[in-house]
Design a protein around this motif. Sequence first.
Motif, PDB file in Angstrom:
ATOM      1  N   LEU A 196       0.828  -1.207   0.000  1.00 63.90           N
ATOM      2  CA  LEU A 196       0.000   0.000   0.000  1.00 63.90           C
ATOM      3  C   LEU A 196       0.861   1.255   0.000  1.00 63.90           C
ATOM      4  N   ARG A 197       1.970   1.221   0.705  1.00 61.62           N
ATOM      5  CA  ARG A 197       2.829   2.406   0.771  1.00 61.62           C
ATOM      6  C   ARG A 197       3.653   2.609  -0.506  1.00 61.62           C
ATOM      7  N   GLN A 198       3.693   1.609  -1.353  1.00 64.38           N
ATOM      8  CA  GLN A 198       4.379   1.774  -2.627  1.00 64.38           C
ATOM      9  C   GLN A 198       3.477   2.361  -3.708  1.00 64.38           C
ATOM     10  N   LEU A 199       2.209   2.583  -3.387  1.00 63.43           N
ATOM     11  CA  LEU A 199       1.297   3.183  -4.354  1.00 63.43           C
ATOM     12  C   LEU A 199       1.699   4.633  -4.622  1.00 63.43           C
ATOM     13  N   PRO A 200       1.348   5.168  -5.795  1.00 62.30           N
ATOM     14  CA  PRO A 200       1.678   6.571  -6.091  1.00 62.30           C
ATOM     15  C   PRO A 200       1.148   7.546  -5.050  1.00 62.30           C
ATOM     16  N   LYS A 201      -0.039   7.260  -4.512  1.00 62.72           N
ATOM     17  CA  LYS A 201      -0.608   8.066  -3.439  1.00 62.72           C
ATOM     18  C   LYS A 201      -0.921   7.129  -2.265  1.00 62.72           C
ATOM     19  N   PRO A 202       0.057   6.901  -1.403  1.00 61.69           N
ATOM     20  CA  PRO A 202      -0.138   5.928  -0.318  1.00 61.69           C
ATOM     21  C   PRO A 202      -1.254   6.345   0.631  1.00 61.69           C
ATOM     22  N   PRO A 203      -2.131   5.426   0.991  1.00 62.97           N
ATOM     23  CA  PRO A 203      -3.206   5.752   1.926  1.00 62.97           C
ATOM     24  C   PRO A 203      -2.729   5.699   3.374  1.00 62.97           C
ATOM     25  N   ALA A 204      -3.504   6.279   4.272  1.00 66.06           N
ATOM     26  CA  ALA A 204      -3.312   6.044   5.703  1.00 66.06           C
ATOM     27  C   ALA A 204      -3.749   4.610   5.996  1.00 66.06           C
ATOM     28  N   ILE A 205      -3.046   3.960   6.900  1.00 60.81           N
ATOM     29  CA  ILE A 205      -3.357   2.571   7.261  1.00 60.81           C
ATOM     30  C   ILE A 205      -3.584   2.508   8.764  1.00 60.81           C
ATOM     31  N   VAL A 206      -4.672   1.844   9.163  1.00 63.91           N
ATOM     32  CA  VAL A 206      -4.969   1.667  10.582  1.00 63.91           C
ATOM     33  C   VAL A 206      -5.296   0.202  10.829  1.00 63.91           C
ATOM     34  N   PHE A 207      -4.626  -0.414  11.804  1.00 64.36           N
ATOM     35  CA  PHE A 207      -4.952  -1.765  12.238  1.00 64.36           C
ATOM     36  C   PHE A 207      -6.030  -1.693  13.319  1.00 64.36           C
ATOM     37  N   VAL A 208      -7.094  -2.438  13.115  1.00 63.13           N
ATOM     38  CA  VAL A 208      -8.176  -2.525  14.096  1.00 63.13           C
ATOM     39  C   VAL A 208      -8.103  -3.906  14.731  1.00 63.13           C
ATOM     40  N   GLN A 209      -7.749  -3.959  16.011  1.00 64.01           N
ATOM     41  CA  GLN A 209      -7.534  -5.223  16.715  1.00 64.01           C
ATOM     42  C   GLN A 209      -8.794  -5.601  17.492  1.00 64.01           C
ATOM     43  N   ALA A 210      -9.565  -6.518  16.935  1.00 60.23           N
ATOM     44  CA  ALA A 210     -10.854  -6.879  17.507  1.00 60.23           C
ATOM     45  C   ALA A 210     -10.697  -7.580  18.856  1.00 60.23           C
ATOM     46  N   ALA A 211     -11.731  -7.497  19.664  1.00 54.64           N
ATOM     47  CA  ALA A 211     -11.740  -8.098  20.997  1.00 54.64           C
ATOM     48  C   ALA A 211     -12.260  -9.529  20.940  1.00 54.64           C
ATOM     49  N   SER A 212     -11.943 -10.308  21.955  1.00 51.10           N
ATOM     50  CA  SER A 212     -12.497 -11.650  22.112  1.00 51.10           C
ATOM     51  C   SER A 212     -12.824 -11.878  23.577  1.00 51.10           C
ATOM     52  N   LYS A 213     -13.803 -12.720  23.815  1.00 48.55           N
ATOM     53  CA  LYS A 213     -14.251 -12.960  25.192  1.00 48.55           C
ATOM     54  C   LYS A 213     -13.145 -13.576  26.042  1.00 48.55           C
ATOM     55  N   SER A 214     -12.293 -14.390  25.415  1.00 45.63           N
ATOM     56  CA  SER A 214     -11.191 -15.026  26.153  1.00 45.63           C
ATOM     57  C   SER A 214     -10.110 -14.019  26.536  1.00 45.63           C
ATOM     58  N   GLY A 215     -10.171 -12.844  25.932  1.00 46.55           N
ATOM     59  CA  GLY A 215      -9.162 -11.830  26.209  1.00 46.55           C
ATOM     60  C   GLY A 215      -7.925 -11.954  25.351  1.00 46.55           C
ATOM     61  N   ASP A 216      -7.889 -12.981  24.487  1.00 50.14           N
ATOM     62  CA  ASP A 216      -6.743 -13.177  23.611  1.00 50.14           C
ATOM     63  C   ASP A 216      -7.199 -12.988  22.173  1.00 50.14           C
TER      64      ASP A 216
END
Length: 585
Positions: A154-174
Amino acid sequence: MQAISGSHQGLHRMSYLTRPAFFVRFLSLFLLLAISSNAIAAPEQDSYGLYHFFQKLRNNQQVNVVAIGGSITQAGTGWSKMSADLIAKAYPNAQVKFVNAGISGTGSNLGIFRLERDVIQYQPDLVLVEFAVNDGGAPDKACIRNLESIIVRLRQLPKPPAIVFVQAASKSGDGHHARHNLVAKHHRVMSVDMQKAIADHMSKTGATWDQLFSDQVHPRTAGHEVYAQTLWQRMQAYEQLPAMTIKEQPKLPNLSGEDLILDGKMITPDFEMDGWVYKQESINGWWMQFFQGSLQSGDKAGTLHLPFYGRTMGLWLLIKEGRGKVRLLVDGHYLKDASAFRPDWYYGAYIHPQLFDQGWHVLSIIPLGVNDQPAIARIGYLLLEDQSKAPAPSPEFWKTTWIESRAKADALAKLSWDVIPVESWQVIGPFGGDHPTPWEQPLVDMNKDFGIKLTGQPDTNQLLTGYQGKSVTWQQAKGLNGWVDLKAMYGLKDRGVTYAHVQIKAPADGKYEARISADYFTYITVNGKRAHEMIEGHGSPHNPVPMVLPLKAGVNDVWLTIHAGSMGYGFLMDLQADRGLEIVK
């Protein structure tokens, strides 16, 4: 706000495939952490991408937001759509267009091939990445390589976008966040911890998990709202970044070195060959929006031999209305028997987790029928690196690799397996398991000396101290259809080490094909020497993992060291048939 029309819009279906309820932080991961800690200290945010994203919003321009992930993302009116709505509300004069590229049950291993079709073609200004939960069963090295491949491409694109990792939750906590956070920190990608956000929300409001989630990981509307609010609040903290040009974007070393896959493609197999025919699908189901058609095996379909260039290979199969399996080999080496049919699901992706040498290879696909009926296999896409960039195969490739691979594949076309009967195994355990979350660090117990010598035959008179101080001794295994059910034997599902022993008689010295299905972490020792390890994620415990047993002529002592980890706790081993192997009673 508008949604860009495309193959992923308006989905509400959510599903969750059974995956290991853990993931392992082993030496390889700690080494990567050490590498990361020595990198140049830098702010968390992707300064270039976020600066230009907010600049376009302030200038009342159009921004394209694409969310890629699994079923947590695919939810049609879930967190990703809500997040785009919040952005549009905050900047009413800008045009916010949104694409939902979530596909239920998929992880970053398929994501590296989906990027071009499902993300890049929409010229994104912001890409939200949610793969942590579905990456749970992936090996560390492959998972990190996949995530880095997504970021770097994605960062090698001519116009690189912003990137955000969304880390989902789980009931086990892991939620399997560690590897994703490692990569995000190293590459200065914003990582939003929804596990913490949900815990904070529950503490503040008194809401329960069941009020926010429909199961272990899938949010209800209220949970999606917490995700969206949390994400937007984090992003707002970076609305006023200093101006930055693309030339000022720092160039960082990759944790995976040169092993990134930066040109993965989903290649439509629209050809006819050896009884296989490409057809437009007549199935009417929500999942068909991801496919155009499929290469289908007819009643007399033979083995497909396909040359390909690169270091990686995979298939994306339609399996809702298939039959049997497909046997996959590369350069004549057996990889896997992939299911062509599952009554409870719709598609299945197999991507080989290890990289091949750079160069030309031969993929052999053998249809395997069932109950004297031919296989019905549907290949939606071949998952390969961009073949248009490949050099021409050398004459030597056609003279040697091509011919030899076909010959080996033909010899393995009728390969069958004999399951080692449950009653042939002697087992002792469980040991260890005292740590609150032993599945997160299984090697601690697997490498302890509990008084078992992994050589020769077991001392069946041994009386040892096992889990919670209870006395344990050797006993005949119990289970069904080859599966040794340690969970039923011990009443444990997430902890404990068991040792298992069987004797195998071989007709001659040699290497013999075998497969192991295990819940979950496994050492295999043959005649006192370690022959195989499974100490990282390997998908479903019931997926057989190929291996080789180095056996000597005569009787061989085979030992397993098994650690629980995926709430099932058990194992099954099968041996290549027609090689003259015998189980010693």
